[in-house]
Motif scaffolding. Structure first.
Motif, mmCIF file in Angstrom:
data_model
loop_
_atom_site.group_PDB
_atom_site.id
_atom_site.type_symbol
_atom_site.label_atom_id
_atom_site.label_comp_id
_atom_site.label_asym_id
_atom_site.label_seq_id
_atom_site.Cartn_x
_atom_site.Cartn_y
_atom_site.Cartn_z
ATOM 1 N N ARG A 76 0.586 -0.990 -0.446
ATOM 2 C CA ARG A 76 -0.056 0.050 -0.166
ATOM 3 C C ARG A 76 1.117 1.128 0.117
ATOM 4 N NH1 ARG A 76 -5.015 -1.421 2.011
ATOM 5 N NH2 ARG A 76 -5.261 -3.137 2.553
ATOM 6 N N LEU A 77 1.799 1.041 0.653
ATOM 7 C CA LEU A 77 2.695 2.146 0.732
ATOM 8 C C LEU A 77 3.738 2.685 -0.262
ATOM 9 C CD1 LEU A 77 3.931 1.985 4.444
ATOM 10 C CD2 LEU A 77 2.471 3.978 3.186
ATOM 11 N N ARG A 78 4.113 1.650 -0.570
ATOM 12 C CA ARG A 78 4.501 1.310 -2.274
ATOM 13 C C ARG A 78 4.610 2.102 -3.454
ATOM 14 N NH1 ARG A 78 9.642 -0.180 -1.726
ATOM 15 N NH2 ARG A 78 10.066 -1.760 -0.312
ATOM 16 N N ARG A 79 2.033 2.215 -3.431
ATOM 17 C CA ARG A 79 1.604 2.099 -4.026
ATOM 18 C C ARG A 79 1.755 3.933 -3.873
ATOM 19 N NH1 ARG A 79 -3.020 -0.660 -3.293
ATOM 20 N NH2 ARG A 79 -2.157 -2.122 -3.732
ATOM 21 N N ALA A 80 1.508 4.350 -2.717
ATOM 22 C CA ALA A 80 1.043 6.061 -2.319
ATOM 23 C C ALA A 80 2.767 5.846 -2.908
ATOM 24 C CB ALA A 80 0.932 5.915 -1.183
ATOM 25 N N GLN A 81 3.205 5.640 -2.909
ATOM 26 C CA GLN A 81 4.479 6.400 -3.193
ATOM 27 C C GLN A 81 4.735 6.846 -4.582
ATOM 28 O OE1 GLN A 81 8.047 3.919 -2.741
ATOM 29 N NE2 GLN A 81 9.427 5.723 -2.327
ATOM 30 N N GLY A 82 4.285 6.016 -5.683
ATOM 31 C CA GLY A 82 3.777 5.906 -7.129
ATOM 32 C C GLY A 82 2.601 7.041 -7.219
ATOM 33 N N GLN A 83 1.798 6.780 -7.174
ATOM 34 C CA GLN A 83 0.893 8.248 -6.763
ATOM 35 C C GLN A 83 1.608 9.468 -6.016
ATOM 36 O OE1 GLN A 83 -2.362 6.087 -4.433
ATOM 37 N NE2 GLN A 83 -3.639 5.920 -5.865
ATOM 38 N N VAL A 84 2.332 9.313 -5.597
ATOM 39 C CA VAL A 84 2.884 10.686 -5.018
ATOM 40 C C VAL A 84 4.273 11.723 -6.131
ATOM 41 C CG1 VAL A 84 4.609 12.260 -3.163
ATOM 42 C CG2 VAL A 84 2.688 10.266 -3.098
ATOM 43 N N GLY A 85 4.979 10.186 -7.078
ATOM 44 C CA GLY A 85 5.532 10.657 -8.125
ATOM 45 C C GLY A 85 4.327 11.809 -9.400
ATOM 46 N N GLY A 86 3.259 10.667 -8.965
ATOM 47 C CA GLY A 86 2.366 11.197 -10.161
ATOM 48 C C GLY A 86 1.981 12.278 -10.040
ATOM 49 N N LEU A 87 1.380 12.775 -8.456
ATOM 50 C CA LEU A 87 0.787 13.701 -8.729
ATOM 51 C C LEU A 87 2.193 15.017 -8.550
ATOM 52 C CD1 LEU A 87 -1.046 15.154 -6.700
ATOM 53 C CD2 LEU A 87 -0.651 14.187 -4.917
ATOM 54 N N ILE A 88 2.988 14.448 -8.191
ATOM 55 C CA ILE A 88 4.815 15.966 -8.427
ATOM 56 C C ILE A 88 4.500 15.872 -9.859
ATOM 57 C CG2 ILE A 88 6.760 16.364 -8.217
ATOM 58 C CD1 ILE A 88 6.805 14.867 -5.645
ATOM 59 N N GLN A 89 4.700 15.405 -10.891
ATOM 60 C CA GLN A 89 4.081 15.620 -12.369
ATOM 61 C C GLN A 89 2.832 16.320 -12.644
ATOM 62 O OE1 GLN A 89 4.848 11.172 -14.180
ATOM 63 N NE2 GLN A 89 7.412 11.077 -13.327
ATOM 64 N N MET A 90 2.305 15.797 -12.398
ATOM 65 C CA MET A 90 0.856 16.796 -11.567
ATOM 66 C C MET A 90 1.043 17.951 -12.207
ATOM 67 S SD MET A 90 -2.011 13.372 -11.502
ATOM 68 C CE MET A 90 -3.181 14.941 -11.539
ATOM 69 N N ILE A 91 1.193 18.581 -11.093
ATOM 70 C CA ILE A 91 1.698 19.971 -10.524
ATOM 71 C C ILE A 91 2.682 21.311 -11.332
ATOM 72 C CG2 ILE A 91 2.074 21.392 -8.729
ATOM 73 C CD1 ILE A 91 1.360 19.053 -7.449
ATOM 74 N N GLU A 92 3.334 20.053 -11.219
ATOM 75 C CA GLU A 92 4.714 20.848 -12.772
ATOM 76 C C GLU A 92 4.347 20.503 -13.776
ATOM 77 O OE1 GLU A 92 8.904 18.565 -9.805
ATOM 78 O OE2 GLU A 92 8.208 18.070 -12.385
ATOM 79 N N SER A 93 3.300 19.372 -14.774
ATOM 80 C CA SER A 93 2.938 19.895 -15.616
ATOM 81 C C SER A 93 1.814 20.966 -16.338
ATOM 82 C CB SER A 93 2.966 18.750 -16.900
ATOM 83 O OG SER A 93 1.480 17.847 -16.154
ATOM 84 N N GLY A 94 1.235 20.842 -14.845
ATOM 85 C CA GLY A 94 -0.140 22.615 -14.844
ATOM 86 C C GLY A 94 -1.345 21.402 -14.992
ATOM 87 N N ARG A 95 -1.291 20.594 -14.816
ATOM 88 C CA ARG A 95 -2.475 19.780 -14.743
ATOM 89 C C ARG A 95 -3.324 20.611 -14.212
ATOM 90 N NH1 ARG A 95 -2.775 13.856 -16.033
ATOM 91 N NH2 ARG A 95 -4.283 13.821 -15.154
ATOM 92 N N ASP A 96 -5.105 19.849 -14.187
ATOM 93 C CA ASP A 96 -5.942 20.609 -13.806
ATOM 94 C C ASP A 96 -6.055 20.353 -12.343
ATOM 95 O OD1 ASP A 96 -8.942 21.871 -14.895
ATOM 96 O OD2 ASP A 96 -9.518 20.256 -13.817
ATOM 97 N N CYS A 97 -6.665 21.682 -12.282
ATOM 98 C CA CYS A 97 -6.707 21.762 -10.054
ATOM 99 C C CYS A 97 -7.734 20.594 -9.857
ATOM 100 C CB CYS A 97 -6.960 22.930 -9.649
ATOM 101 S SG CYS A 97 -7.661 22.944 -8.115
ATOM 102 N N ARG A 98 -8.592 20.237 -10.615
ATOM 103 C CA ARG A 98 -9.212 19.184 -10.585
ATOM 104 C C ARG A 98 -8.571 17.665 -10.084
ATOM 105 N NH1 ARG A 98 -13.991 21.621 -13.982
ATOM 106 N NH2 ARG A 98 -12.289 22.120 -15.003
ATOM 107 N N ASP A 99 -8.075 17.707 -11.344
ATOM 108 C CA ASP A 99 -7.287 15.958 -11.554
ATOM 109 C C ASP A 99 -6.027 16.007 -10.350
ATOM 110 O OD1 ASP A 99 -8.381 15.870 -13.856
ATOM 111 O OD2 ASP A 99 -7.055 16.694 -15.293
ATOM 112 N N VAL A 100 -5.623 17.424 -10.093
ATOM 113 C CA VAL A 100 -4.915 17.180 -8.732
ATOM 114 C C VAL A 100 -5.389 16.950 -7.451
ATOM 115 C CG1 VAL A 100 -3.340 18.445 -7.594
ATOM 116 C CG2 VAL A 100 -2.778 18.714 -10.179
ATOM 117 N N ILE A 101 -6.642 17.286 -7.802
ATOM 118 C CA ILE A 101 -7.110 17.492 -6.157
ATOM 119 C C ILE A 101 -7.086 15.973 -6.244
ATOM 120 C CG2 ILE A 101 -9.315 17.883 -4.862
ATOM 121 C CD1 ILE A 101 -6.854 19.922 -4.830
ATOM 122 N N THR A 102 -8.341 15.192 -7.249
ATOM 123 C CA THR A 102 -8.867 14.126 -7.212
ATOM 124 C C THR A 102 -7.284 12.925 -6.723
ATOM 125 O OG1 THR A 102 -10.017 14.492 -9.049
ATOM 126 C CG2 THR A 102 -8.918 12.565 -8.851
#
Length: 88
Positions: free
Chosen positions: A15-41
């Protein structure tokens, strides 16, 4: 201290490794300027993954404490209850 089974620990690590991957994806989303709703989801998904890992640890610890009526088990159970509430 409550000893947890290898199965429980393995599940929590997954579960923690999955969350770790999700955090990495989240950082990429923020850095690439993804829509706020997608980031919050995605942020909500990460939060749920971390909560589930914590709840799994605490629930497993409580289960072990309940089966043992000793004073140490009672103290462990009370400590685990406080930890559970800190996640809620």
């Amino acid at each position: 201290m409550v000893e947890l089974s290898e199965d429980v620990l393995s599940d929590v690590v997954k579960r923690l490794r999955r969350a770790q991957g999700q955090v990495g994806g989240l950082i990429q989303m923020i850095e690439s300027g993804r829509d706020c709703r997608d980031v919050i989801t995605q942020l909500a998904a990460v939060s749920r993954a971390l909560d589930r890992a914590g709840f799994k640890l605490i629930a497993s610890g409580l289960e072990k404490c309940v089966s043992d009526g000793s004073e140490q088990a009672k103290a462990d159970r009370e400590q685990l209850e406080k930890l559970f509430l800190s996640l809620a």
